[in-house]
Write a protein that holds these residues in place. Structure first.
Motif, PDB file in Angstrom:
ATOM      1  N   ARG A   1       0.877  -1.174   0.000  1.00 61.58           N
ATOM      2  CA  ARG A   1       0.000   0.000   0.000  1.00 61.58           C
ATOM      3  C   ARG A   1       0.911   1.220   0.000  1.00 61.58           C
ATOM      4  NH1 ARG A   1      -5.406  -0.936  -0.891  1.00 61.58           N
ATOM      5  NH2 ARG A   1      -5.853   0.971   0.274  1.00 61.58           N
ATOM      6  N   LEU A   2       1.163   1.734  -1.190  1.00 55.65           N
ATOM      7  CA  LEU A   2       2.152   2.791  -1.347  1.00 55.65           C
ATOM      8  C   LEU A   2       1.575   3.962  -2.127  1.00 55.65           C
ATOM      9  CD1 LEU A   2       5.135   0.465  -2.362  1.00 55.65           C
ATOM     10  CD2 LEU A   2       4.826   1.561  -0.130  1.00 55.65           C
TER      11      LEU A   2
ATOM     12  N   ILE B   1      -0.938   0.882  -5.496  1.00 50.30           N
ATOM     13  CA  ILE B   1       0.139   1.868  -5.548  1.00 50.30           C
ATOM     14  C   ILE B   1      -0.383   3.093  -6.293  1.00 50.30           C
ATOM     15  CG2 ILE B   1       2.523   2.336  -6.186  1.00 50.30           C
ATOM     16  CD1 ILE B   1       3.047  -0.647  -6.246  1.00 50.30           C
ATOM     17  N   ASP B   2      -0.400   4.227  -5.629  1.00 57.32           N
ATOM     18  CA  ASP B   2      -0.854   5.469  -6.232  1.00 57.32           C
ATOM     19  C   ASP B   2       0.345   6.309  -6.669  1.00 57.32           C
ATOM     20  OD1 ASP B   2      -3.541   4.854  -5.657  1.00 57.32           O
ATOM     21  OD2 ASP B   2      -3.370   5.718  -3.647  1.00 57.32           O
ATOM     22  N   TYR B   3       0.241   6.895  -7.857  1.00 60.70           N
ATOM     23  CA  TYR B   3       1.235   7.862  -8.346  1.00 60.70           C
ATOM     24  C   TYR B   3       2.649   7.286  -8.323  1.00 60.70           C
ATOM     25  CZ  TYR B   3      -2.876  10.553  -7.062  1.00 60.70           C
ATOM     26  OH  TYR B   3      -4.173  10.988  -6.914  1.00 60.70           O
ATOM     27  N   LEU B   4       2.805   6.113  -8.883  1.00 61.55           N
ATOM     28  CA  LEU B   4       4.109   5.468  -8.977  1.00 61.55           C
ATOM     29  C   LEU B   4       4.928   6.150 -10.073  1.00 61.55           C
ATOM     30  CD1 LEU B   4       6.096   3.133  -8.426  1.00 61.55           C
ATOM     31  CD2 LEU B   4       4.766   1.741 -10.031  1.00 61.55           C
TER      32      LEU B   4
ATOM     33  N   GLU C   1       0.365  -8.228 -11.072  1.00 64.75           N
ATOM     34  CA  GLU C   1      -0.671  -9.258 -10.967  1.00 64.75           C
ATOM     35  C   GLU C   1      -1.669  -8.905  -9.866  1.00 64.75           C
ATOM     36  OE1 GLU C   1       0.070 -13.796 -11.596  1.00 64.75           O
ATOM     37  OE2 GLU C   1       0.473 -13.342  -9.497  1.00 64.75           O
ATOM     38  N   GLY C   2      -2.927  -8.714 -10.250  1.00 61.76           N
ATOM     39  CA  GLY C   2      -3.977  -8.481  -9.268  1.00 61.76           C
ATOM     40  C   GLY C   2      -3.784  -7.233  -8.440  1.00 61.76           C
ATOM     41  N   CYS C   3      -3.153  -6.209  -9.009  1.00 55.44           N
ATOM     42  CA  CYS C   3      -2.887  -4.985  -8.261  1.00 55.44           C
ATOM     43  C   CYS C   3      -3.596  -3.796  -8.909  1.00 55.44           C
ATOM     44  CB  CYS C   3      -1.387  -4.719  -8.156  1.00 55.44           C
ATOM     45  SG  CYS C   3      -0.555  -4.573  -9.737  1.00 55.44           S
ATOM     46  N   VAL C   4      -3.649  -2.700  -8.168  1.00 55.91           N
ATOM     47  CA  VAL C   4      -4.264  -1.469  -8.652  1.00 55.91           C
ATOM     48  C   VAL C   4      -3.181  -0.399  -8.746  1.00 55.91           C
ATOM     49  CG1 VAL C   4      -5.964   0.340  -8.194  1.00 55.91           C
ATOM     50  CG2 VAL C   4      -6.489  -2.047  -7.633  1.00 55.91           C
ATOM     51  N   LEU C   5      -2.994   0.153  -9.932  1.00 53.26           N
ATOM     52  CA  LEU C   5      -2.032   1.226 -10.154  1.00 53.26           C
ATOM     53  C   LEU C   5      -2.806   2.465 -10.586  1.00 53.26           C
ATOM     54  CD1 LEU C   5       0.715  -0.696 -12.196  1.00 53.26           C
ATOM     55  CD2 LEU C   5       0.593  -0.353  -9.725  1.00 53.26           C
TER      56      LEU C   5
END
Length: 215
Positions: free
Chosen positions: A97-98, A118-121, A134-138
């Motif tokens: 959670r970043l 991960i927000d605003y990577l 995989e299975g993540c939200v960007l």
């Protein structure tokens, strides 16, 4: 279409980290960092080999040019973590959670990012080879100027990405939901998408080409 090569992280028996703050250019081998608050600590240029970071807080941690090798980052969380120029090789990042992570100029090779959000990577000018999301939200990731080779997005949300100046080779975007790039539509050259995604992208492609679509 060449598939990404996944990491095979097999950690040895780990020793719990009982030191103080992280040190710049430190050398950490076979250690477990668990449930630690590493807020604001400076580990720039440090080397983490066969390590596990579990449920650690990384707010504003300075890890620029750090190297993570054959390591696991599980349940880490933080805002403004500094990883500019870092190197990740044979790494699994699980349920992170970043927000606002600075990874411009980083090198990722054989990395899996599984679950989490991960927000605003910031991956501007980064190099990604054999990376699987995989299975993540960007949310609003910035890939501008990056090089992506054998990168897969599986069951992911990729919202508002910047692909300006990206170079892609064997990049599989078919598992992406909400494929609506905010910028850099031309950067998708070299990627594979699904027919449904092509229809979703058609209005943006027509606008970029200056086409008018009339009944």
């Amino acid at each position: 279409m060449k598939a990404a090569r996944r990491p095979e992280v097999r950690l040895p028996e780990l020793t719990a980290w009982e030191g103080g703050e992280l040190e710049a250019d430190g050398d950490y081998d076979g250690l477990e960092f668990a449930d630690l608050d590493l807020t604001g600590q400076g580990g720039g240029g440090a080397r983490f080999m066969d390590c596990a970071l579990r449920r650690c807080v990384l707010d504003e941690a300075g890890l620029g040019k750090a190297r993570f090798l054959d390591s696991l980052l599980d349940g880490v969380r933080g805002v403004g973590t500094g990883l500019a120029g870092a190197s990740l090789r044979d790494v699994e990042l699980v349920d992170a959670r970043l927000g606002g992570v600075q990874m411009h100029g980083a090198v990722l090779e054989r990395v899996v990012v599984r679950g989490g959000k991960i927000d605003y990577l910031n991956l501007r000018e980064a190099r990604l080879r054999d990376v699987v999301f995989e299975g993540c939200v960007l949310v609003e990731p910035d890939f501008a100027g990056a090089v992506l080779e054998r990168v897969e997005f599986r069951d992911c949300v990729l919202r508002g990405a910047d692909f300006g100046g990206v170079r892609m080779s064997d990049v599989d975007l078919r598992g992406v939901a909400e494929l609506t790039p905010a910028r850099g539509l031309e950067g998708l050259a070299g990627a594979v998408i699904s027919p449904a995604q092509l229809l979703d992208l058609a209005p943006a492609m027509a606008a970029q080409l200056g086409l008018r679509v009339l009944p």
